[in-house]
Design an enzyme around this catalytic site. Sequence first.
Site, PDB file in Angstrom:
ATOM      1  N   HIS A 247     -14.110   7.280  -3.939  1.00  0.00           N
ATOM      2  CA  HIS A 247     -14.089   7.196  -5.453  1.00  0.00           C
ATOM      3  C   HIS A 247     -15.635   6.657  -5.993  1.00  0.00           C
ATOM      4  CE1 HIS A 247      -9.894   7.730  -7.085  1.00  0.00           C
ATOM      5  NE2 HIS A 247      -9.687   6.774  -6.243  1.00  0.00           N
TER       6      HIS A 247
ATOM      7  N   CYS B   7      -2.670   8.542  -5.350  1.00  0.00           N
ATOM      8  CA  CYS B   7      -3.734   7.966  -6.065  1.00  0.00           C
ATOM      9  C   CYS B   7      -3.401   7.636  -7.439  1.00  0.00           C
ATOM     10  CB  CYS B   7      -5.044   8.988  -6.231  1.00  0.00           C
ATOM     11  SG  CYS B   7      -6.365   8.501  -6.851  1.00  0.00           S
ATOM     12  N   LEU B   8      -3.819   6.359  -7.843  1.00  0.00           N
ATOM     13  CA  LEU B   8      -3.651   6.005  -9.400  1.00  0.00           C
ATOM     14  C   LEU B   8      -4.034   6.998 -10.301  1.00  0.00           C
ATOM     15  CD1 LEU B   8      -3.515   2.072  -8.483  1.00  0.00           C
ATOM     16  CD2 LEU B   8      -1.656   3.440  -8.773  1.00  0.00           C
TER      17      LEU B   8
ATOM     18  N   GLN C 123     -12.516   3.629 -11.187  1.00  0.00           N
ATOM     19  CA  GLN C 123     -11.101   4.011 -11.832  1.00  0.00           C
ATOM     20  C   GLN C 123     -10.711   3.382 -13.309  1.00  0.00           C
ATOM     21  OE1 GLN C 123      -9.132   3.554  -7.823  1.00  0.00           O
ATOM     22  NE2 GLN C 123      -7.607   5.235  -8.645  1.00  0.00           N
TER      23      GLN C 123
ATOM     24  N   HIS D 194     -10.546   6.341   1.011  1.00  0.00           N
ATOM     25  CA  HIS D 194     -10.250   7.127  -0.156  1.00  0.00           C
ATOM     26  C   HIS D 194     -11.030   6.315  -1.218  1.00  0.00           C
ATOM     27  CE1 HIS D 194      -6.696   8.080  -2.963  1.00  0.00           C
ATOM     28  NE2 HIS D 194      -7.469   7.104  -3.885  1.00  0.00           N
ATOM     29  N   GLU D 195     -10.998   5.022  -1.153  1.00  0.00           N
ATOM     30  CA  GLU D 195     -11.769   4.124  -2.178  1.00  0.00           C
ATOM     31  C   GLU D 195     -13.426   4.602  -2.115  1.00  0.00           C
ATOM     32  OE1 GLU D 195      -9.810   3.092  -4.110  1.00  0.00           O
ATOM     33  OE2 GLU D 195      -8.014   2.580  -2.842  1.00  0.00           O
TER      34      GLU D 195
ATOM     35  N   GLY E  44      -4.795   0.189  -3.243  1.00  0.00           N
ATOM     36  CA  GLY E  44      -6.306  -0.022  -3.507  1.00  0.00           C
ATOM     37  C   GLY E  44      -6.886   0.409  -4.997  1.00  0.00           C
TER      38      GLY E  44
END
Length: 171
Positions: free
Chosen positions: A139, A93-94, A51, A135-136, A46
């Site tokens: 963000h 997480c990226l 991000q 999670h997204e 995702g």
Amino acid sequence: MAVREILVYPDPRLREVAEPVAEVDDSIRALVEDMAETMYAAPGVGLAANQIGVLKRVFVIDIADEEEPSNLMVFINPEIVDTTGTQTYQEGCLSFPGGSEEIKRAERVRVRALDVNGKPFELEAEGLLAVAIQHENDHLNGVLMIDKLGPLKRRRLGQKIKKARETQADA
Ligand code: GNR
Ligand code: NI
């Protein structure tokens, strides 16, 4: 189309709250293309617009396994309208390269959003898809997985990220 740079914790831009998309137009579709390309290149399951430094309420998800055909899901102005149960999942997480931790979230979510054509849809998800949606969505509100941890795991994740960064600086 372009792979964009992914912001890494503790970049302060990851703490900002994204603004709703006023109209799903070609500029938003171009953003979605860049986000998908960036997510697949990473690779990740995702990616939220925050991000890549874009404060718009847009995220993409693809939880298809490597051997399956890709299945890009696009969420614009998403709203989680219902949650049930709890599950614990080992999350990465990226924006936290080199660290992952078990995080507790809802088991099932009902989410409402617009698709790339600006058409509203609703979806019920469980398992990894439900984790990724939560999670997204976090963000978009400037909330990061480290915020979900108790003090011990939080410190451990902070240290892992710092170490990964130092290792990279040495390389
Ligand atoms: O690539 C990712 N993997 C992942 C694994 C478990 C739970 C959540 C995620 S999301 C993450 C990509 C990312 O950072 N999205 O914001
Ligand atoms: Ni993330």
